[in-house]
Motif scaffolding. Structure first.
Motif, PDB file in Angstrom:
ATOM      1  N   ALA A   1     -39.655 -24.709 -12.614  1.00 27.29           N
ATOM      2  CA  ALA A   1     -38.809 -24.304 -13.752  1.00 27.29           C
ATOM      3  C   ALA A   1     -37.953 -23.086 -13.390  1.00 27.29           C
ATOM      4  N   ARG A   2     -38.519 -22.130 -12.694  1.00 30.08           N
ATOM      5  CA  ARG A   2     -37.769 -20.926 -12.297  1.00 30.08           C
ATOM      6  C   ARG A   2     -36.628 -21.266 -11.348  1.00 30.08           C
ATOM      7  N   ARG A   3     -36.809 -22.305 -10.536  1.00 29.47           N
ATOM      8  CA  ARG A   3     -35.772 -22.686  -9.575  1.00 29.47           C
ATOM      9  C   ARG A   3     -34.571 -23.352 -10.246  1.00 29.47           C
ATOM     10  N   LEU A   4     -34.632 -23.522 -11.557  1.00 28.34           N
ATOM     11  CA  LEU A   4     -33.489 -24.045 -12.315  1.00 28.34           C
ATOM     12  C   LEU A   4     -32.676 -22.924 -12.959  1.00 28.34           C
ATOM     13  N   LEU A   5     -33.109 -21.665 -12.760  1.00 27.55           N
ATOM     14  CA  LEU A   5     -32.462 -20.499 -13.367  1.00 27.55           C
ATOM     15  C   LEU A   5     -31.804 -19.630 -12.304  1.00 27.55           C
ATOM     16  N   GLU A   6     -30.644 -19.060 -12.624  1.00 28.70           N
ATOM     17  CA  GLU A   6     -30.001 -18.131 -11.699  1.00 28.70           C
ATOM     18  C   GLU A   6     -30.936 -16.965 -11.430  1.00 28.70           C
ATOM     19  N   ASP A   7     -31.082 -16.638 -10.160  1.00 29.14           N
ATOM     20  CA  ASP A   7     -32.008 -15.597  -9.705  1.00 29.14           C
ATOM     21  C   ASP A   7     -33.414 -15.783 -10.286  1.00 29.14           C
ATOM     22  N   TYR A   8     -33.761 -17.038 -10.524  1.00 29.84           N
ATOM     23  CA  TYR A   8     -35.072 -17.451 -11.021  1.00 29.84           C
ATOM     24  C   TYR A   8     -35.382 -16.883 -12.401  1.00 29.84           C
ATOM     25  N   GLY A   9     -34.371 -16.313 -13.067  1.00 28.09           N
ATOM     26  CA  GLY A   9     -34.578 -15.739 -14.395  1.00 28.09           C
ATOM     27  C   GLY A   9     -35.357 -14.439 -14.385  1.00 28.09           C
ATOM     28  N   TYR A  10     -35.512 -13.833 -13.210  1.00 30.64           N
ATOM     29  CA  TYR A  10     -36.308 -12.612 -13.093  1.00 30.64           C
ATOM     30  C   TYR A  10     -35.510 -11.365 -13.445  1.00 30.64           C
ATOM     31  N   TRP A  11     -36.231 -10.355 -13.877  1.00 31.18           N
ATOM     32  CA  TRP A  11     -35.691  -9.025 -14.119  1.00 31.18           C
ATOM     33  C   TRP A  11     -35.372  -8.387 -12.783  1.00 31.18           C
ATOM     34  N   TYR A  12     -34.281  -7.678 -12.725  1.00 36.43           N
ATOM     35  CA  TYR A  12     -33.986  -6.891 -11.532  1.00 36.43           C
ATOM     36  C   TYR A  12     -33.285  -5.614 -11.965  1.00 36.43           C
TER      37      TYR A  12
END
Length: 184
Positions: A67-78
Motif C-alpha cells: 500500500a505504501r508503494r502506491l504513495l509518493e515518498d511512501y506517504g511518510y513524514w519527512y
C-alpha cells in the motif's frame, strides 16, 4: 568497481517485471514516485548518481509495504535538514530499519556503509548511539530474516559482486570509540 549502471541493472532485473519498479538517477533530492499518467512504472529516484544514495533509497523501497508503494515518498513524514533535537530523534527512529537494510545491501555489494543522521544544519545528536541502534537492527534482521524482496536483492548483489553469501553477523562489525562504549 561500483558503477551505478550495474546497480540500476541489478535492481531493474529483479523488480521491473515483477513490481513494475525501476531505479532512476535523479538530479536533486531523492524521491519515490508511484506510476501515474506521466510514467507507467514506479520510480525509486536517488540523488545525483551517488551509489550510496541509491542503496539508501532502495532500502526505503524494500521496507515499504504494498500500500505504501502506491504513495509518493511512501506517504511518510519527512522533516528536512535543520531539525531540532526532538525532530531529529523522531527522524532517527524511523531511519533505523532502512539504514540497517542499507547496511546489508552495502555488505552484499562490497561497498562501505556509513550511517547518516542527515542533519548537518540542525542540532547534533550522538551518531554512535544511532549507529548502535542500526547495528542492533541489522543483527535482528540477520537472525530473523529479511523480507522476500530484500533477500532477493541481497542475493543478486552478492552474486554480482562475488561477496560471501549468505550474509553473516561477522560482516557487520563496527568500532565504537572506547570512551563512548559505556555511555551508549
Amino acid at each position: 568497481m561500483h558503477q551505478i549502471s550495474d546497480l540500476k541493472n541489478i535492481f531493474d532485473t529483479q523488480f521491473a517485471a515483477t513490481h513494475n519498479t525501476r531505479l532512476v538517477k535523479g538530479d536533486d533530492e531523492p524521491i519515490y514516485l508511484p506510476a501515474d499518467e506521466q510514467c507507467s512504472y514506479h520510480q525509486v529516484v536517488f540523488a545525483h548518481g551517488f551509489y550510496a544514495s541509491a542503496l539508501h533509497e532502495i532500502a526505503h523501497w524494500l521496507v515499504a509495504g504494498e500500500a505504501r508503494r502506491l504513495l509518493e515518498d511512501y506517504g511518510y513524514w519527512y522533516c528536512p535538514d535543520g531539525r531540532d533535537k526532538a525532530k531529529q530523534a523522531e527522524f532517527e527512529k524511523v531511519e533505523v530499519k532502512p539504514q540497517a537494510i542499507e547496511w546489508a545491501l552495502s555488505v552484499a555489494a562490497g561497498f562501505d556503509f556509513n550511517v547518516s543522521v542527515d542533519n548537518l544544519n540542525g542540532e547534533q545528536t550522538c551518531r554512535f548511539s544511532f549507529q548502535k541502534r542500526v547495528h542492533e537492527q541489522v543483527l535482528q534482521l540477520l537472525e530473523h530474516g529479511f523480507n522476500t524482496r530484500t533477500e532477493q536483492l541481497l542475493s543478486a548483489l552478492s552474486r554480482f559482486y562475488n561477496t560471501p553469501w549468505p550474509l553473516q553477523q561477522a560482516q557487520f562489525s563496527w568500532d565504537c570509540p572506547q570512551e563512548l562504549e559505556n555511555v551508549i
